[in-house]
Design a protein around this motif. Structure first.
Motif: not given
Lengths: 442, 423
Positions: A387-388, A390-392, A428-429, A431-433, A435-436
């Motif tokens: 998750e970390f 992907a969010s970065n 996951i990527a 999802k994170e995108q 959310i961002k």
């Protein structure tokens, strides 16, 4: 760079044999693994043995969970861990008698071919003489007893756990007549469902393999290990055992940490073939050429891409970094625990490639994440919080299966692993995108 | 001597402390010990629904010098660093076995550090020698209640707290989801679940609630303290089955002083009550099934009630956990009609009992289910559960929806194991 610890980080060009990577934080998570843990994970590789683990619930509960998780895999590890809990009363009044009684009881009830008795930190702090206890108790049982120390507070990593386990095996070994062309392989984890490249290659040339450890052997196999002419040593933690076997039984040894680049792998095989006086040139060239072809074919994919490399306590991490350079990747940083003697040649090769990057200590995943956040590579070559990452916008490249391999199969596995992200990462990527972009509503 | 080759060493108070504190979002824990202990904890957090102690639990990195000299410098540096870097509201210091044995005065260190850090420091010095994980959980609940809960600025008549749940509580994701839904049918809002997915602010405001609902007995002492300090009444127990859930809701409504909208309840019964009919079959006599149950004491009581009173089946064996209330629990279960009750039996005793009763269904934890190897239907119902996750929020055992899920699980399992009708 904003992070202080990145500014303080060692640069590759500064690395030398005396260098110790400074810890990135006082409060550590997860820190290095403990010696007890690796011993508890390693001893189930010896069939027909029993290991009695001594300690408080803190250690024993986690050890039980660890072995239970292995039971969910296809590895045929025996359920051979037994647990002797220490209470506060035991600590106050001493544990020697309790251990002695338990050892005798276990030998009678379970009739193992060998009983390992494993300490934790606590046993070492109490101060009772564990070695004498084992020696005295051995007279009361008909089973070989082997004590293994695991005082974690005396070391910076779990490696002494491996070393102590390997060294303990010497007690099982008996002087044998040396068998020409026979070998032991130390420090190689082999998945039982597939013979690895080295084993297949050696056997095809008539080499007899006496024991492989840690990989599913019996006390009887280990007893006969000194009949091998040569020990092939693939981890520095098994080097003291090889030296001791040379001194006691006259077994020669050759030592390598696992290489990754085609040339380094070829060199390893050349040394093995010379040591064993076998001709494997044709096979090696065939495998090398296939690997090099694959490597060259992948260069386009990685040209202009950047990465941060996570080193491993096993294998040649700096040779791995060289492989990534050969693929065309730019290395922006490295996370690693320590430089060992066998790394020095690889480090010089890297330095001569005119690259320089910061290297931080691997003991703290929070700091590692800050490091990654700052460097923003395309890829993280190691295990990390998906998750970390992907969010970065960092894609993990997980090469953990090389753990089971050796030779060119490592290289092929690495190249295959680099082609894809771990399963589920793309989602996951996404999802994170999402959310961002949209934020999370309260 | 029991060497636990088939069972597990019961986790100590040390683990209970970690698990009870892990659900407080703005708390960061530092343990004084070797890094190996923290590193190893990644394993036990992982089996708790794939959780991680990353960013939550840190090690002071104690080494040989510290053990010999009893040094406190590393702990002090770690505490200061965590306080400055993450600015947690709460910074518990947790002893490990090593620090307990070398006898370091953690309370004294915390006292000295108090003026130098912003976070509230709390010391848990058991180090794994103070009892089982339940003792550790209870200790955390009580300490946090004593030291964090403030006098109420206002009273919220329609707000409740749920007590006794920590990250190790079996199936808590689904069960809490259903519990909150049931409470919303009573127009009651949950201030916080103590201590799951909570924070220090919500804990400080626990005194504003009109009722405390205690799910597991480890929350009872906290409930008593909140009653004593702030006059908040409390109810203890979980809702199982259809009638059981209605009765639980009536009890909660009565204690909270709110009226029940019986039309809403009737609507729930219409939706969820029909599943009980799945048991009625000419071909499959469910009431002849022989059932065994293990789990938390609250779970086993609830499941035994559900099967005996609502499903009209036999419960042949129940395994309970050691507790201050165990005698009354045994009496309650036997009165309910349970044929045999065992308290924390070892693996062989449990296996012998299961085998002798020729059970068709057994509910238990991962290790107990191995003792039930001969039982056709094995269902996870307790901690530890290393081979079974419960992170989906739609698998409740509690409440009306739990009734549906239990019936569905049992009927489906029986259909996959038709041999139960022959043995």
């Amino acid at each position: 760079m904003n992070n202080d610890f990145i500014k303080r980080a060692t640069r590759l060009q500064e690395v030398n044999e005396e260098l110790v990577f400074e810890k990135t934080a006082k409060a550590q998570f997860p820190g290095s693994s403990c010696a007890f843990r690796v011993v508890a994970n390693t001893l189930p590789n010896i069939a027909n043995s029993v290991a009695l683990l001594l300690g408080p619930e803190i250690c024993l509960y986690n050890a039980k969970l660890g072995s239970s998780l292995f039971s969910l895999t296809d590895m045929p590890l025996p359920n051979n861990l037994l647990f002797l809990l220490f209470s506060s009363e035991d600590i106050t009044f001493g544990v020697s008698q309790k251990i002695r009684d338990a050892v005798i009881d276990v030998c009678t009830r379970y009739k193992p071919e060998v009983l390992f008795v494993v300490t934790t930190c606590l046993q070492e702090i109490i101060g009772e003489d564990f070695d004498v206890l084992i020696e005295e108790t051995e007279n009361a049982v008909s089973v070989p007893l082997i004590g293994i120390h695991t005082e974690n507070f005396t070391c910076e990593s779990a490696l002494p756990g491996f070393e102590n386990t390997y060294m303990s095996l010497i007690k099982l070994m008996k002087k044998q007549e040396i068998e020409k062309g026979a070998v032991n392989i130390w420090g190689m984890r082999t998945h039982p469902s597939a013979k690895n490249e080295l084993v297949s290659l050696l056997e095809s040339k008539g080499v007899v393999i006496k024991s492989i450890f840690p990989a599913f052997c019996t006390p009887a196999d280990l007893q006969k290990a000194p009949s091998a002419e040569m020990n092939l040593v693939f981890e520095r933690t098994s080097l003291p055992l090889a030296k001791e076997m040379q001194s006691r039984f006259g077994c020669d040894y050759v030592y390598f940490e696992k290489p990754y680049t085609p040339d380094a792998i070829e060199k390893m095989y050349q040394i093995i073939s010379e040591a064993l006086n076998i001709n494997i040139d044709v096979e090696i060239q065939k495998m090398k050429s296939k690997s090099v072809q694959k490597l060259n074919g992948m260069k386009k994919t990685f040209e202009g891409k950047t990465c941060v490399v996570s080193g491993s306590p096993f294998g040649r991490s700096f040779n791995y970094a060289e492989l990534l350079l050969q693929l065309g990747l730019e290395i922006k940083g490295m996370v690693h625990s320590e430089v060992i003697e066998s790394d020095l040649e690889d480090i010089e090769i890297l330095k001569s490639c005119n690259v320089d990057f910061p290297i931080i200590h691997a003991g703290n995943s929070v700091q590692t994440e800050l490091f990654l956040k700052e460097l923003r590579p395309d890829y993280f070559m190691g295990m990390g919080d998906m998750e970390f990452l992907a969010s970065n916008g960092i894609e993990p490249k997980n090469t953990m299966f090389v753990h089971w391999l050796i030779g060119f199969s490592i290289l092929i596995e690495v190249l295959d692993s680099l082609c894809e992200a771990p399963a589920g990462f793309k989602t996951i990527a996404y999802k994170e995108q999402y959310i961002k972009n949209w934020g999370v509503a309260n | 001597m029991n060497y636990m080759e088939n069972s597990f060493p019961v986790p100590s108070d040390y683990f209970g402390v970690l698990w009870a504190l892990a659900g407080i979002k703005d708390a960061i824990l530092v343990e004084h010990g070797t890094t190996g202990t923290v590193s190893y904890n990644v394993v036990n957090f992982d089996i708790l629904n794939h959780q991680t102690p990353k960013g939550k639990l840190f090690s002071s990195g104690l080494d040989e010098d510290d053990v010999i000299m009893g040094c406190e410098d590393k702990l002090i540096s770690a505490v200061k660093e965590l306080d400055a870097t993450y600015r947690p509201k709460l910074l518990p210091i947790v002893a490990t076995g090593v620090t307990s044995v070398i006898g370091l005065d953690l309370d004294g260190i915390a006292e000295k550090l108090k003026k130098e850090v912003n976070a509230k420091l709390l010391v848990f010095s058991g180090g794994g020698f103070k009892g089982s994980y339940k003792d550790g959980i209870e200790e955390v609940f009580l300490r946090i209640t004593k030291e964090l809960v403030k006098a109420p600025e206002k009273k919220c008549s329609r707000t409740v707290n749920i007590l006794g749940v920590s990250i190790d509580s079996f199936n808590h994701v689904s069960d809490l989801h259903e519990l909150k839904r049931l409470l919303s049918l009573l127009d009651l809002r949950v201030n916080t679940v103590f201590t799951q997915n909570t924070d220090t602010e919500a804990i400080e405001q626990m005194s504003e609630a009109s009722l405390n609902i205690v799910m597991l007995d480890s929350g009872i002492e906290s409930a008593k303290l909140l009653e004593k300090r702030f006059g908040i009444p409390w109810v203890y127990g979980m809702p199982f089955g259809i009638r059981g859930t209605v009765e639980w809701m009536e009890k909660v409504a009565d204690s909270a002083g709110v009226a029940i909208n019986r039309g809403l309840i009737a609507s729930e019964l219409k939706t969820h009550g029909q599943t009980m009919g799945a048991y009625t079959s000419f071909l499959k006599p469910f009431n002849r099934l022989r059932i065994g149950i293990s789990g938390s004491n609250e779970y086993v009581k609830g499941l035994a009630y559900f099967f005996i009173k609502e499903c009209e089946m036999d419960v042949n064996l129940v395994v309970i956990q050691p507790s201050a209330f165990q005698d009354s629990i045994i009496v309650e279960l036997l009165r309910l009609g349970v044929k045999r009750v065992l308290t924390a039996p070892d693996f062989n005793t449990l296996k012998k009992n299961i085998d002798s009763m020729n059970l068709h269904v057994f509910f238990g934890n991962s290790y107990e289910l191995k003792a039930a190897a001969q039982v056709p239907i094995k269902i996870h119902s307790g901690f530890p559960s290393f081979d079974y996750f419960n992170f989906h929020d739609g698998t409740p055992v509690l409440g009306f929806r739990g009734n549906d899920y239990l019936v569905q699980t049992l009927v489906n399992s029986v259909n996959q194991h038709t041999e139960v009708w022959r043995i």
